[in-house]
Scaffold this motif. Structure first.
Motif, PDB file in Angstrom:
ATOM      1  N   GLY A 241       0.749  -1.297   0.014  1.00  0.00           N
ATOM      2  CA  GLY A 241       0.023  -0.031  -0.009  1.00  0.00           C
ATOM      3  C   GLY A 241       0.874   1.279  -0.171  1.00  0.00           C
ATOM      4  O   GLY A 241       0.308   2.216   0.346  1.00  0.00           O
ATOM      5  N   TRP A 242       2.153   1.358  -0.476  1.00  0.00           N
ATOM      6  CA  TRP A 242       3.121   2.405  -0.434  1.00  0.00           C
ATOM      7  C   TRP A 242       2.529   3.783  -0.623  1.00  0.00           C
ATOM      8  O   TRP A 242       2.379   4.626  -0.038  1.00  0.00           O
ATOM      9  CB  TRP A 242       4.275   2.161  -1.069  1.00  0.00           C
ATOM     10  CG  TRP A 242       4.945   0.746  -0.883  1.00  0.00           C
ATOM     11  CD1 TRP A 242       5.664   0.307   0.189  1.00  0.00           C
ATOM     12  CD2 TRP A 242       4.829  -0.296  -1.774  1.00  0.00           C
ATOM     13  NE1 TRP A 242       5.996  -1.065   0.057  1.00  0.00           N
ATOM     14  CE2 TRP A 242       5.157  -1.471  -1.160  1.00  0.00           C
ATOM     15  CE3 TRP A 242       4.132  -0.750  -2.976  1.00  0.00           C
ATOM     16  CZ2 TRP A 242       5.422  -2.711  -1.509  1.00  0.00           C
ATOM     17  CZ3 TRP A 242       4.135  -2.044  -3.533  1.00  0.00           C
ATOM     18  CH2 TRP A 242       4.882  -2.938  -2.777  1.00  0.00           C
ATOM     19  N   PRO A 243       1.882   3.937  -1.866  1.00  0.00           N
ATOM     20  CA  PRO A 243       1.337   5.372  -2.117  1.00  0.00           C
ATOM     21  C   PRO A 243       0.280   5.832  -1.587  1.00  0.00           C
ATOM     22  O   PRO A 243      -0.232   6.979  -1.561  1.00  0.00           O
ATOM     23  CB  PRO A 243       1.088   5.007  -3.599  1.00  0.00           C
ATOM     24  CG  PRO A 243       0.743   3.560  -3.890  1.00  0.00           C
ATOM     25  CD  PRO A 243       1.632   3.037  -2.933  1.00  0.00           C
ATOM     26  N   LEU A 244      -0.268   4.936  -0.811  1.00  0.00           N
ATOM     27  CA  LEU A 244      -1.849   5.354   0.048  1.00  0.00           C
ATOM     28  C   LEU A 244      -1.434   5.898   1.243  1.00  0.00           C
ATOM     29  O   LEU A 244      -2.267   6.202   2.065  1.00  0.00           O
ATOM     30  CB  LEU A 244      -2.589   4.017   0.101  1.00  0.00           C
ATOM     31  CG  LEU A 244      -3.149   3.224  -1.266  1.00  0.00           C
ATOM     32  CD1 LEU A 244      -4.096   2.252  -0.741  1.00  0.00           C
ATOM     33  CD2 LEU A 244      -3.416   4.213  -2.201  1.00  0.00           C
ATOM     34  N   PHE A 245      -0.256   5.740   1.639  1.00  0.00           N
ATOM     35  CA  PHE A 245       0.458   6.638   2.748  1.00  0.00           C
ATOM     36  C   PHE A 245       0.496   8.177   2.495  1.00  0.00           C
ATOM     37  O   PHE A 245       0.833   8.659   3.697  1.00  0.00           O
ATOM     38  CB  PHE A 245       1.633   5.852   3.195  1.00  0.00           C
ATOM     39  CG  PHE A 245       1.481   4.698   3.605  1.00  0.00           C
ATOM     40  CD1 PHE A 245       0.895   4.340   4.811  1.00  0.00           C
ATOM     41  CD2 PHE A 245       2.267   3.477   3.289  1.00  0.00           C
ATOM     42  CE1 PHE A 245       0.626   2.993   5.338  1.00  0.00           C
ATOM     43  CE2 PHE A 245       2.148   2.184   3.730  1.00  0.00           C
ATOM     44  CZ  PHE A 245       1.327   1.973   4.565  1.00  0.00           C
ATOM     45  N   THR A 246       0.289   8.456   1.315  1.00  0.00           N
ATOM     46  CA  THR A 246       0.000  10.023   0.872  1.00  0.00           C
ATOM     47  C   THR A 246      -1.281  10.378   0.566  1.00  0.00           C
ATOM     48  O   THR A 246      -2.212   9.323   0.350  1.00  0.00           O
ATOM     49  CB  THR A 246       1.096  10.327  -0.161  1.00  0.00           C
ATOM     50  OG1 THR A 246       0.687   9.735  -1.354  1.00  0.00           O
ATOM     51  CG2 THR A 246       2.731   9.752   0.213  1.00  0.00           C
ATOM     52  N   GLN A 247      -1.389  11.505   0.445  1.00  0.00           N
ATOM     53  CA  GLN A 247      -2.825  11.861   0.032  1.00  0.00           C
ATOM     54  C   GLN A 247      -2.902  12.147  -1.541  1.00  0.00           C
ATOM     55  O   GLN A 247      -4.049  12.739  -2.089  1.00  0.00           O
ATOM     56  CB  GLN A 247      -3.324  13.258   0.733  1.00  0.00           C
ATOM     57  CG  GLN A 247      -3.644  12.937   2.281  1.00  0.00           C
ATOM     58  CD  GLN A 247      -4.491  11.662   2.804  1.00  0.00           C
ATOM     59  OE1 GLN A 247      -5.313  11.708   2.575  1.00  0.00           O
ATOM     60  NE2 GLN A 247      -3.854  10.922   3.494  1.00  0.00           N
TER      61      GLN A 247
END
Length: 336
Positions: free
Chosen positions: A233-239
């Motif tokens: 889920g790496w990119p989902l830790f940013t908005q």
């Protein structure tokens, strides 16, 4: 799939199992003092999933210390970024500095197997979690079945897309054995859906910023992409993707469901997240190490972890579980 309550019950059962202490030596390796010092080496200290594993490990250490009157210490030796060679050096460091056991998630099995075997030869047992080194002399591995995880991601994405359309795989570090198996699982499951096409598999540095940038770059280069099978889920830790992707045009199914990712479920961009109870990586593993090293009990070589399916229907329940596990950044609106 079982719900999060299974994972919590498993953790509690494992803690309870550590009740037959007996009068045994604390460590196997000669020259080490009383107590249990566990070196924890995750993939990257910047990755939130491993910070939650650290929280679980420290919670287990505190419980075991109080219950058995044995000091249990977690020494965090995780490098800032993915680097199998540095991990190998940290294993040697842990042994030299008197660790009684090593707990590691392997960035590159090939680079750490020798160091694991050297540690075991020097009397320091090693356990892996999340990402295994199956050809090493580690005594146990705790984590999900990676091939089945990839298959589950693909199956969920197919449901969301009506079993048609073009998709991409977001795959993280190409050298990580667990991630390669997840990619294989996605591709294997995709064969069941003749009206779905995998455009490309995209690898990237495992930071939220690098992952989000890779998704945006790929989406611009391949505008036909309608779905993302994210094996992490790496990119989902940013908005970032909340504004850069339209949930009416693109669907995401990803592994992991930590607090920062829950907004993607709420908005419908990621209608399904397959959560690894990452807190339990640390909690269960430390209990197992205690059983092996201090209680001298037999431990299964493979300890399976179940995924938790997170959707709008159980978003609040999952958010409350994260809060109970010590996460302080769970958005208040999901706790109601």
């Amino acid at each position: 799939m079982r719900t999060w309550t299974y994972g919590l019950a498993l953790a509690l059962a494992l803690a309870t199992a550590c009740s037959k202490e007996g009068n045994r030596n604390v460590v196997e390796a000669p020259g080490r003092g009383p107590g249990l010092k566990i070196a924890m080496i995750a993939k990257a200290s910047t990755n939130p999933v491993f910070l939650s594993a650290r929280t679980g490990a420290e919670a287990a250490a505190k419980e075991l210390s109080q219950k058995h009157n044995v000091p249990v210490e977690i020494v965090w030796l995780t490098p800032p970024g993915e680097d199998g060679q540095v991990q190998a050096q940290r294993i040697a460091q842990a042994v030299n500095e008197g660790a009684n056991a090593v707990l590691i998630s392997c960035s590159d099995a090939g680079k750490v197997t020798g160091a694991i075997n050297d540690a075991v030869a020097r009397g320091v047992p090693v356990m892996t979690f999340d990402s295994d080194a199956p050809d090493s002399k580690r005594f146990a591995f705790y984590g999900v079945d990676d091939v089945k995880t990839g298959q589950a991601v693909m199956d969920e994405l197919a449901k969301q897309m009506g079993e048609k359309g073009s998709i991409a795989i977001l795959a993280g570090n190409q050298n990580a054995p667990n991630l390669r198996k997840r990619v294989d699982g996605v591709k294997e499951a995709a064969k069941k859906y003749p009206n779905m096409k995998i455009v490309e598999t995209f690898y990237h540095v495992e930071t939220p910023q690098d992952a989000a940038a890779e998704v945006v770059r790929a989406q611009n280069a391949y505008p036909q992409i309608q779905g993302w099978a994210m094996i992490g889920g790496w990119p989902l830790f940013t908005q970032t993707l909340l504004t850069d992707l339209d949930p009416k045009k693109v669907k995401i199914v990803a592994v992991d469901a930590l607090p920062a990712e829950l907004a993607y479920v709420q908005k419908g961009l990621a209608p399904v997240l397959l959560a690894q109870p990452t807190y339990l990586w640390g909690y269960v593993s430390v209990n197992k190490i205690f059983e092996k090293v201090h209680l001298k009990q037999d431990v299964p070589q493979i300890i399976p972890m179940d995924l938790v399916r997170v959707t709008k229907d159980n978003l609040g329940q999952w958010a409350r579980q994260l809060k109970d596990w010590g996460f302080t950044d769970v958005p208040v609106e999901y706790l109601k």
